[in-house]
Write a protein that holds these residues in place. Structure first.
Motif, mmCIF file in Angstrom:
data_model
loop_
_atom_site.group_PDB
_atom_site.id
_atom_site.type_symbol
_atom_site.label_atom_id
_atom_site.label_comp_id
_atom_site.label_asym_id
_atom_site.label_seq_id
_atom_site.Cartn_x
_atom_site.Cartn_y
_atom_site.Cartn_z
ATOM 1 N N GLU A 239 0.871 -1.098 0.036
ATOM 2 C CA GLU A 239 0.070 -0.015 0.131
ATOM 3 C C GLU A 239 0.816 1.198 0.107
ATOM 4 O O GLU A 239 0.266 2.324 -0.545
ATOM 5 N N ILE A 240 1.978 1.264 0.619
ATOM 6 C CA ILE A 240 2.984 2.253 0.474
ATOM 7 C C ILE A 240 3.182 2.676 -0.823
ATOM 8 O O ILE A 240 3.220 3.999 -0.836
ATOM 9 N N VAL A 241 3.396 2.122 -1.654
ATOM 10 C CA VAL A 241 3.789 2.437 -3.166
ATOM 11 C C VAL A 241 2.695 3.024 -3.861
ATOM 12 O O VAL A 241 2.902 4.096 -4.202
ATOM 13 N N SER A 242 1.557 2.457 -3.748
ATOM 14 C CA SER A 242 0.447 3.094 -4.436
ATOM 15 C C SER A 242 -0.056 4.556 -3.691
ATOM 16 O O SER A 242 -0.649 5.210 -4.444
ATOM 17 N N ASN A 243 0.242 4.664 -2.391
ATOM 18 C CA ASN A 243 0.028 6.030 -1.903
ATOM 19 C C ASN A 243 0.904 6.972 -2.129
ATOM 20 O O ASN A 243 0.742 8.263 -2.219
ATOM 21 N N LEU A 244 2.131 6.674 -2.123
ATOM 22 C CA LEU A 244 3.372 7.533 -2.393
ATOM 23 C C LEU A 244 3.389 8.020 -3.749
ATOM 24 O O LEU A 244 3.983 9.177 -4.058
ATOM 25 N N VAL A 245 2.697 7.416 -4.718
ATOM 26 C CA VAL A 245 2.568 7.896 -6.347
ATOM 27 C C VAL A 245 1.713 8.915 -6.314
ATOM 28 O O VAL A 245 1.550 9.638 -7.499
ATOM 29 N N LYS A 246 0.855 9.197 -5.191
ATOM 30 C CA LYS A 246 -0.308 10.277 -5.271
ATOM 31 C C LYS A 246 0.608 11.675 -5.220
ATOM 32 O O LYS A 246 1.627 11.683 -4.432
ATOM 33 N N PRO A 247 -0.069 12.740 -5.786
ATOM 34 C CA PRO A 247 0.474 13.904 -5.428
ATOM 35 C C PRO A 247 0.483 14.636 -4.081
ATOM 36 O O PRO A 247 -0.721 14.169 -3.408
ATOM 37 N N LEU A 248 1.245 15.219 -3.643
ATOM 38 C CA LEU A 248 1.173 16.162 -2.269
ATOM 39 C C LEU A 248 -0.141 16.839 -2.392
ATOM 40 O O LEU A 248 -0.789 17.220 -1.443
ATOM 41 N N ILE A 249 -0.107 17.752 -3.582
ATOM 42 C CA ILE A 249 -1.089 18.650 -3.542
ATOM 43 C C ILE A 249 -2.173 18.344 -4.768
ATOM 44 O O ILE A 249 -1.907 17.889 -5.583
ATOM 45 N N ARG A 250 -3.633 18.409 -4.131
ATOM 46 C CA ARG A 250 -4.666 18.043 -5.214
ATOM 47 C C ARG A 250 -4.478 18.722 -6.413
ATOM 48 O O ARG A 250 -4.696 19.893 -6.456
ATOM 49 N N PRO A 251 -4.696 18.173 -7.536
ATOM 50 C CA PRO A 251 -4.659 18.868 -8.681
ATOM 51 C C PRO A 251 -5.772 19.577 -9.101
ATOM 52 O O PRO A 251 -6.885 19.257 -8.492
ATOM 53 N N THR A 252 -5.735 20.913 -9.807
ATOM 54 C CA THR A 252 -6.990 21.431 -10.013
ATOM 55 C C THR A 252 -8.073 20.687 -10.954
ATOM 56 O O THR A 252 -7.363 19.672 -11.497
ATOM 57 N N LEU B 164 7.490 -2.298 8.191
ATOM 58 C CA LEU B 164 6.888 -3.124 9.572
ATOM 59 C C LEU B 164 5.704 -2.400 9.910
ATOM 60 O O LEU B 164 4.904 -3.056 10.709
ATOM 61 N N LEU B 165 5.304 -1.379 9.312
ATOM 62 C CA LEU B 165 3.932 -0.766 9.447
ATOM 63 C C LEU B 165 2.853 -1.715 8.958
ATOM 64 O O LEU B 165 2.804 -2.132 7.757
ATOM 65 N N PRO B 166 1.437 -1.884 9.625
ATOM 66 C CA PRO B 166 0.550 -2.444 8.965
ATOM 67 C C PRO B 166 -0.027 -1.738 7.526
ATOM 68 O O PRO B 166 0.267 -0.626 7.076
ATOM 69 N N ARG B 167 -0.401 -2.716 6.536
ATOM 70 C CA ARG B 167 -0.532 -2.131 5.210
ATOM 71 C C ARG B 167 -1.591 -1.080 5.194
ATOM 72 O O ARG B 167 -1.460 -0.089 4.488
ATOM 73 N N LYS C 202 0.708 4.854 4.525
ATOM 74 C CA LYS C 202 0.121 6.141 3.835
ATOM 75 C C LYS C 202 1.095 7.282 3.741
ATOM 76 O O LYS C 202 2.080 7.188 4.788
ATOM 77 N N TYR C 203 1.248 8.169 2.689
ATOM 78 C CA TYR C 203 2.257 9.153 2.683
ATOM 79 C C TYR C 203 2.201 9.807 3.942
ATOM 80 O O TYR C 203 3.445 10.378 4.347
ATOM 81 N N SER C 204 1.171 10.372 4.382
ATOM 82 C CA SER C 204 1.070 11.290 5.473
ATOM 83 C C SER C 204 1.749 10.415 6.710
ATOM 84 O O SER C 204 2.547 11.229 7.605
ATOM 85 N N ASN C 205 1.391 9.081 7.039
ATOM 86 C CA ASN C 205 2.224 8.508 8.076
ATOM 87 C C ASN C 205 3.801 8.349 7.787
ATOM 88 O O ASN C 205 4.674 8.277 9.031
ATOM 89 N N ILE C 206 4.090 8.193 6.813
ATOM 90 C CA ILE C 206 5.479 8.008 6.098
ATOM 91 C C ILE C 206 6.222 9.465 6.656
ATOM 92 O O ILE C 206 7.528 9.414 7.295
ATOM 93 N N ILE C 207 5.665 10.702 6.397
ATOM 94 C CA ILE C 207 6.250 11.773 6.655
ATOM 95 C C ILE C 207 6.296 11.839 8.356
ATOM 96 O O ILE C 207 7.348 12.516 8.562
ATOM 97 N N ILE C 208 5.392 11.721 8.912
ATOM 98 C CA ILE C 208 5.264 11.429 10.281
ATOM 99 C C ILE C 208 6.657 10.771 10.828
ATOM 100 O O ILE C 208 7.544 11.325 11.785
ATOM 101 N N LEU C 209 6.774 9.305 10.390
ATOM 102 C CA LEU C 209 7.816 8.551 10.836
ATOM 103 C C LEU C 209 9.031 9.263 10.719
ATOM 104 O O LEU C 209 9.862 9.072 11.424
ATOM 105 N N ARG C 210 9.477 9.710 9.423
ATOM 106 C CA ARG C 210 10.523 10.153 9.080
ATOM 107 C C ARG C 210 10.945 11.552 9.790
ATOM 108 O O ARG C 210 12.045 11.639 10.213
ATOM 109 N N SER C 211 9.969 12.210 9.999
ATOM 110 C CA SER C 211 10.202 13.477 10.821
ATOM 111 C C SER C 211 10.480 13.135 12.156
ATOM 112 O O SER C 211 11.348 13.816 12.832
#
Length: 567
Positions: A114-127, A467-470, A474-483
């Motif tokens: 799930e991490i890959v499919s979420n990380l290819v999404k844009p950070l900012i929602r397109p118009t 190690l995160l559950p699938r 998510k990208y938001s969780n990954i940012i939190i983890l890395r931060s």
């Protein structure tokens, strides 16, 4: 030909002898056109992808950490900058994104996390006007990653028709084999890091005869590097240091070695922050910040500022650009040594200090500092796997270690001859402040860790993300983890702001394990039946030396840290 049983079907993996065949007849991912030609790229990464093994096929690549090879490839390999994160479909297919490649094998087996499919999404929602175009781009990215093959070459005849890879003409293969020069540059880039700054201080601690330790460590590091190669060649499918640990001691060995390697990388990130704080506060000693009744001095201020600068770089989806820039670490190290020589000769600081021949009480700290200089063995298996001609590895290893040793020795001798007993933990702190060359040396020292921080912390971050559950990948969780990881390195750097002692601790404990003890132990465990008495005796001697140095150096480093707290 060696057969490899997959989870649901059988693949035929070609032998290593076939690696020398004409590239026009190979399928290494998406990189070949109809005419059999492939595009060139300046990057080189591990050409061996999916699993392999004798009695337990895929047992190495299916266990944690699966992302080690790909993340270390980006840390170790000099790569050309990639613009895949901009979202253009063509560039996305061409890019060697660390997030896509890290889960390459599991994607091919139909288990895209799930991490890959979420990380290819844009950070900012397109118009709204761009939504359809963006969706099409994401679909292209998904398809291109879905059909990427492991870089080991499964026979197409053994794959069902509906699962054969999509061949896209004139695109770059995600992996390209390294030449001798590229492999040597990658190795030197790994070794020539911040350790060079403390070599004059190591002479101050141990005396001139302590340089013998540096040379001995260099020779032993070369030998244990060759042992790692022997371990990799002992079984099909071994590609990384954790794989070697798995083959030697089972799953327990794999996990233990992985943890040691990751903690070493984490400790290096702490060193980066201490380094930045020390050198920037030298450039701007009067900087401070008042918040209410709290005064933040220059050391703390620059440590926090550096953290804020590097934190966004850890969020990047594609780190190949940073990997390319960080290759300048070799140039930066050479430049700093040239500046040191210039100041001593041209600016007439002179080389008048004689120093002491031997200082026994300081030898344990010197052992840790010299040991830190050769803590690149976690990367050497990846460099070996990336070589086009793997028979050149001992020579490449000798070139890397030999060149680095010459550079370490030159900096150590000049620095200590110039500053003597007043030598600081980093010789850049001794350079005269009024000289332009001094500022060049300090800024070159400051710039390098900023580009390497994200590359160094990413392998640890990706292993934790596995190690995160699938549902939580998510990208938001990954940012939190890395931060959180970055902030934790800041907290420790502020709590233990002793550059030389922290470096000596890393060199004594982790470098001794990774560079000297574990390669010999793994070699004996895997190839004991084939090892000669001379090899067994040599490995036993190196293990004894490594354990002794680890115990003595770790104790002295921890004692020094405690004493600094007490004073």
């Amino acid at each position: 030909m060696k057969s490899l049983l997959g989870e649901e079907r059988s693949f035929i993996i070609e032998s290593d002898d076939d690696d020398e065949e004409d590239p026009a007849h190979r399928v290494d991912g998406v990189g070949h056109g109809d005419d059999g030609s492939s595009s060139d790229s300046s990057s080189c990464a591990t050409p061996r992808g999916g699993g392999g093994g004798d009695s337990q096929p895929n047992s190495y690549t299916n266990q944690w950490p699966q992302s080690y090879r790909q993340s270390i490839d980006i840390l170790s390999n000099v790569q050309s900058p990639s613009l895949g994160f901009l979202g253009t479909p063509t560039l996305s297919r061409l890019s060697n994104s660390f997030l896509n490649s890290s889960f390459l094998n599991s994607s091919f087996r139909g288990k895209t996390p799930e991490i890959v499919s979420n990380l290819v999404k844009p950070l900012i929602r397109p118009t709204t006007s761009d939504e359809q175009q963006q969706q099409q781009q994401h679909e292209d990215i998904r398809k291109s990653s879905q059909y990427l093959l492991p870089s080991r070459k499964p026979s197409l005849q053994q794959i069902p028709e509906d699962q054969k890879p999509l061949v896209v003409g004139h695109e770059v293969s995600p992996y390209q084999q390294c030449s001798y020069t590229q492999g040597a540059m990658n190795g030197i880039n790994v070794l020539c890091g911040v350790g060079i700054l403390s070599t004059p201080y190591a002479i101050k601690q141990g005396g001139w005869l302590g340089l013998v330790i540096l040379v001995v460590f260099a020779l032993l590091a070369w030998y244990t590097g060759v042992l790692l190669r022997r371990c990799l060649d002992s079984k099909e499918g071994l590609q990384t240091y954790p794989d070697i640990g798995h083959a030697a001691f089972g799953t327990t060995g794999r996990i233990a070695i992985s943890i040691i390697l990751y903690v070493e990388l984490y400790a290096c990130c702490i060193e980066y922050l201490i380094l930045e704080s020390d050198n920037l506060s030298k450039l701007f000693p009067n900087v401070h910040l008042n918040i209410g009744g709290l005064t933040i001095n220059s050391h703390v201020f620059f440590a926090i500022l550096t953290t804020l600068v590097v934190m966004p770089t850890t969020w990047l989806r594609d780190l190949t650009c940073l990997s390319y820039i960080s290759a300048g670490g070799v140039v930066a190290s050479i430049l700093v040594v040239i500046c040191l020589c210039w100041i001593g000769v041209v600016d007439h600081v002179g080389f008048e200090n004689k120093g002491t021949a031997l200082n026994l009480p300081g030898i344990p700290i010197a052992i840790g500092l010299y040991g830190y200089c050769y803590s690149g063995h976690g990367v050497f298996p990846n460099i070996y796997s990336s070589l086009k001609n793997r028979n050149q590895f001992p020579s490449i290893l000798f070139t890397c270690i030999g060149f680095s040793t010459i550079l370490f020795t030159a900096a150590a001798v000049m620095g200590y001859k110039m500053f003597g007993e007043s030598t600081e933990s980093q010789f850049t702190l001794n350079l005269p402040e009024n000289l332009v060359v001094s500022k060049i040396a300090v800024w070159a020292t400051v710039a390098n860790p900023i580009t390497k921080y994200a590359l160094t912390i990413t392998p640890l971050a990706m292993s934790l993300e596995e190690l995160l559950p699938r549902s939580q990948q998510k990208y938001s969780n990954i940012i939190i983890l890395r931060s959180a990881l970055v902030v934790s390195t800041l907290i420790i750097a502020l709590s233990v702001p002793f550059f030389a002692l922290v470096m000596a601790l890393i060199g004594s404990l982790f470098a001794m394990l990774v560079t000297y003890i574990l390669p010999c132990a793994c070699f004996l465990a895997i190839l004991k039946a084939k090892a000669t008495w001379y090899q067994t005796a040599t490995c036993s001697f190196i293990i004894a030396v490594g354990v002794t140095c680890a115990c003595v150096g770790t104790y002295s480093s921890l004692s020094g840290i405690v004493q600094n707290y007490a004073t």
